[in-house]
Design a protein around this motif. Structure first.
Motif, short mmCIF file in Angstrom:
data_model
loop_
_atom_site.label_atom_id
_atom_site.label_comp_id
_atom_site.label_asym_id
_atom_site.label_seq_id
_atom_site.Cartn_x
_atom_site.Cartn_y
_atom_site.Cartn_z
N ASP A 222 0.85 -1.19 0.00
CA ASP A 222 0.00 0.00 0.00
C ASP A 222 0.89 1.23 0.00
OD1 ASP A 222 -1.83 2.01 0.34
OD2 ASP A 222 -2.61 1.27 2.26
N ALA B 205 0.11 4.19 0.28
CA ALA B 205 -0.34 5.18 1.25
C ALA B 205 0.25 4.93 2.64
CB ALA B 205 -1.86 5.20 1.34
N ASP B 206 0.89 3.79 2.81
CA ASP B 206 1.47 3.38 4.09
C ASP B 206 2.98 3.61 4.04
OD1 ASP B 206 2.62 1.97 6.24
OD2 ASP B 206 1.09 0.41 6.19
N ASP C 256 -10.02 13.61 3.82
CA ASP C 256 -9.23 12.42 4.09
C ASP C 256 -8.70 11.80 2.80
OD1 ASP C 256 -9.57 12.63 6.83
OD2 ASP C 256 -11.34 11.31 6.87
N GLU C 257 -9.51 11.85 1.75
CA GLU C 257 -9.06 11.29 0.48
C GLU C 257 -7.98 12.16 -0.16
OE1 GLU C 257 -9.79 8.28 -0.97
OE2 GLU C 257 -10.56 8.00 1.07
N ARG D 162 -4.87 11.24 1.59
CA ARG D 162 -4.39 9.95 1.11
C ARG D 162 -3.66 10.11 -0.23
NH1 ARG D 162 -6.29 5.88 -2.28
NH2 ARG D 162 -5.54 3.79 -1.72
N ARG E 55 -0.26 11.35 0.39
CA ARG E 55 0.63 10.30 0.89
C ARG E 55 1.15 9.43 -0.26
NH1 ARG E 55 -3.38 9.87 4.90
NH2 ARG E 55 -4.16 7.91 4.05
#
Length: 237
Positions: free
Chosen positions: A59, A61-62, A97-98, A101, A104
């Motif tokens: 992921d 985003a992580d 929030d999106e 993301r 990120r």
């Protein structure tokens, strides 16, 4: 072709579209290739079988997952960061929030991946980030947040090019315009609008983007660093 025989290549975001074309190109040119994927497991497995590349679910985003994937890939000769998402629409209505993301994935992941790769990358290593021509020119309303991320890639590339240059590592961005992928198909509803703004009235092909990436990763591009390489059919001309 065997131009990258013996070279280790990692493509972050390689299961579909431009990323898959990049994986195919490096594999065809003799490299040992690994790539990541997020939600396209079946496509990733098919590509791995086709090319002999190694697929790994990650992921983007992580942050910690990205760093771990790069670290666990061992010393890399080439890192290509292709993973990205696009959010478009009225900024007053986009989900915060999106948007975070997207930042990120499109900004933080390339930075942390590049830094981690550089820890063990040999002299002559290549770091290539897939940006977008909107980093230079938005063209439309409704893409402020996406443009923010692609403009940030430009600063990332320029800065890291100077940081890693003394070690002979180059850092470059490839900035595609409209490319025929699932995200922006050539027969999609935006075709006529896009073509009205382009010198070449067609979508680019993923293999054309992969060709530019391969050139930047090869010996002929050893003096190119800290640069934005736009390939957009004249959209920004």
């Amino acid at each position: 072709m065997a131009g990258f025989k013996g070279k280790s290549v990692l493509v972050l975001g390689g299961s579909r579209g431009i990323g898959a074309a990049i994986v195919r190109r490096f594999a065809a040119d003799g490299a040992t290739v690994a790539f990541t994927y997020a939600g396209s497991r079946e496509a990733a497995e098919r590509l791995a079988t086709e090319t002999g590349a190694t697929a790994a679910a990650t992921d983007s985003a992580d942050r910690d997952a990205v760093i771990a994937r790069v670290r666990d890939s061992g010393p890399l000769d080439v890192l290509v960061v292709n993973a990205g998402v696009a959010m478009m629409g009225d900024p007053l209505e986009l989900d915060a929030d999106e948007v975070d993301r997207m930042i990120r994935i499109n900004v933080q992941a390339p930075y942390h991946a590049a830094v981690e790769a550089a820890r063990r990358m040999p002299e002559g290593g290549r770091i290539i980030v897939i940006g977008s021509n909107v980093g230079d020119h938005t063209g439309f309303p409704g893409i402020a947040a996406y443009t923010l991320t692609k403009a940030a890639v430009q600063g990332l590339v320029r800065g890291l090019a100077r940081d890693f240059g003394p070690r002979g590592i180059t850092v470059n961005a490839v900035q595609p315009g409209p490319v025929d992928t699932d995200m922006n198909p050539a027969d999609g509803p935006l075709k006529d609008t896009l073509y009205g703004l382009m010198a070449l009235r067609r979508h680019g092909r993923p293999d054309e983007i992969a060709g530019l990436v391969a050139w930047l990763a090869g010996p002929e591009a050893g003096f190119a660093t800290g640069a934005m390489h736009t390939i957009d059919g004249g959209f920004n001309a």
